[in-house]
Design an enzyme around this catalytic site. Structure first.
Site, PDB file in Angstrom:
ATOM      1  CG  ASP A   1     -18.568   5.289  50.925  1.00  0.00           C
ATOM      2  OD1 ASP A   1     -18.242   6.412  50.505  1.00  0.00           O
ATOM      3  OD2 ASP A   1     -18.140   4.213  50.435  1.00  0.00           O
ATOM      4  CB  ILE A   2     -22.132  10.008  49.512  1.00  0.00           C
ATOM      5  CG1 ILE A   2     -23.317   9.680  50.437  1.00  0.00           C
ATOM      6  CG2 ILE A   2     -22.607  10.559  48.165  1.00  0.00           C
ATOM      7  CD1 ILE A   2     -24.208  10.856  50.769  1.00  0.00           C
TER       8      ILE A   2
ATOM      9  CB  THR B   1     -19.207   5.392  41.174  1.00  0.00           C
ATOM     10  OG1 THR B   1     -18.032   5.841  40.491  1.00  0.00           O
ATOM     11  CG2 THR B   1     -19.984   4.446  40.265  1.00  0.00           C
ATOM     12  NE  ARG B   2     -20.899   1.040  42.967  1.00  0.00           N
ATOM     13  CZ  ARG B   2     -20.584  -0.236  43.092  1.00  0.00           C
ATOM     14  NH1 ARG B   2     -21.457  -1.155  42.769  1.00  0.00           N
ATOM     15  NH2 ARG B   2     -19.411  -0.593  43.561  1.00  0.00           N
ATOM     16  CB  ILE B   3     -25.002   5.821  48.026  1.00  0.00           C
ATOM     17  CG1 ILE B   3     -25.033   7.217  47.399  1.00  0.00           C
ATOM     18  CG2 ILE B   3     -25.151   5.889  49.546  1.00  0.00           C
ATOM     19  CD1 ILE B   3     -26.268   8.009  47.701  1.00  0.00           C
TER      20      ILE B   3
ATOM     21  CE1 TYR C   1      -2.609  14.843  50.675  1.00  0.00           C
ATOM     22  CE2 TYR C   1      -4.465  16.353  50.807  1.00  0.00           C
ATOM     23  CZ  TYR C   1      -3.724  15.414  50.104  1.00  0.00           C
ATOM     24  OH  TYR C   1      -4.124  15.052  48.836  1.00  0.00           O
TER      25      TYR C   1
ATOM     26  N   GLY D   1      -9.825  14.643  50.926  1.00  0.00           N
ATOM     27  CA  GLY D   1     -11.159  14.022  50.845  1.00  0.00           C
ATOM     28  C   GLY D   1     -11.565  13.425  52.191  1.00  0.00           C
TER      29      GLY D   1
ATOM     30  CG  ASP E   1     -13.073   9.638  50.044  1.00  0.00           C
ATOM     31  OD1 ASP E   1     -12.420  10.685  50.220  1.00  0.00           O
ATOM     32  OD2 ASP E   1     -13.107   9.041  48.944  1.00  0.00           O
TER      33      ASP E   1
END
Ligand code: ADP
Ligand code: PAZ
Ligand code: K
Length: 244
Positions: A6-7, A10-12, A87, A94, A96
């Site tokens: 999951d990229i 902020t972080r992976i 949507y 996104g 995610d």
């Protein structure tokens, strides 16, 4: 075995799955991607598939070198998802958020679901009991709020996340913590109240880097699971191989 990645902005975050069980979870910075993935694959040599969702600035090309070692699935809007996307701009939703919606749909069938992901941004995603993805909301995450107050004012210091003493902040530090932490708690409880007033038979899932900190401060009872996106990635992948 499946390696999910999951990229975020902020972080992976990454996890190795055997079936639906997490064998190990990893959190690292974006500049460590190649090194960390190699290390994970060295430790878990039975990984046959790598599943990625990226909303950060890391694209499919970053994984091409691994294609000889395992199958790469870089999820996009073209993949199959277990909900109907209502949507108005589905192509800009996104990836995610699509994966979170897929996980909620598959894990909690036939009910209304609200997924709240407290990461760089706080995202709200609502999938109704008919498996229609309706949308939600995007607002700045906790750390982003602290950074924004500092970056766009002359006098406000950059603080790190801390529980406020009271809703009445009696110093600059306490006023900032109250505004950000209590402000977020009121925001999320307000959203939940609004959804509950309009829909029954409800499950609410809270995830993301700030989920644990926030869960215990909410008035509403919710299901907090920091691994929900990684678990949803694994489920989205299983769904994809069964439905492609
Ligand atoms: N070591 C850390 N580095 C950055 N953020 C962290 C860290 N530990 C906790 N956080 C919190 O996690 C949030 C980011 O969550 P995360 O889920 O990693 O974001 P994203 O998925 O957008 O990359 C920040 O608001 C911050 O408060
Ligand atoms: C809203 C987001 C920036 C959240 O990213 P994150 O906090 O997980 O890093 C991401 O889902 C995104 O880029 N969305 C595109 C716009 C939309 O979903 O409508
Ligand atoms: K998020």
């Amino acid at each position: 075995m499946v390696l999910t990645v999951d990229i975020g902005n902020t972080r992976i975050k990454a996890a190795v799955f055997e079936g639906s069980t997490v064998l190990e979870k990893f959190v690292f910075e974006k500049n460590e991607l190649e090194k960390k993935i190699k290390k994970i694959l060295k430790k878990f040599q039975n990984c046959s598939d790598l599943v990625v969702a990226s909303v950060g600035n890391i694209e499919r090309q970053s994984f091409l070198a691994l294609e000889k070692e395992l199958n790469i699935h870089f999820l996009t809007h073209e993949d199959v998802f277990p909900f109907v996307n209502k949507y108005a701009t589905p192509k800009t939703l996104g990836i995610d958020r699509m994966v979170l919606a897929a996980g909620a749909t598959l894990q909690f069938p036939k009910q209304n679901r609200l997924v709240i992901d407290a990461g760089t941004c706080i995202t709200y995603d609502f999938i109704d009991e008919f498996d229609h993805y309706l949308g939600g909301a995007i607002s700045p995450g906790l750390r982003l709020r602290y950074e924004t107050l500092h970056n766009y004012t002359a006098k406000l210091p950059l603080l790190s996340l801390e529980a406020p003493d009271s809703y009445i902040g009696n110093s600059t530090f306490q006023a900032i913590h109250s505004g950000i932490v209590n402000g977020f708690v009121y925001e999320i409880d307000g959203f939940i109240d609004e959804y509950r007033a309009n829909y029954s038979n409800f499950i609410i899932i809270l995830t993301g880097g700030d989920a644990e900190f926030l869960a215990k401060r909410l008035k509403n009872t919710i299901f907090a699971n920091s691994n929900f996106l990684l678990e949803s990635l694994n489920q989205t992948f299983q769904y994809k191989i069964n439905n492609d």
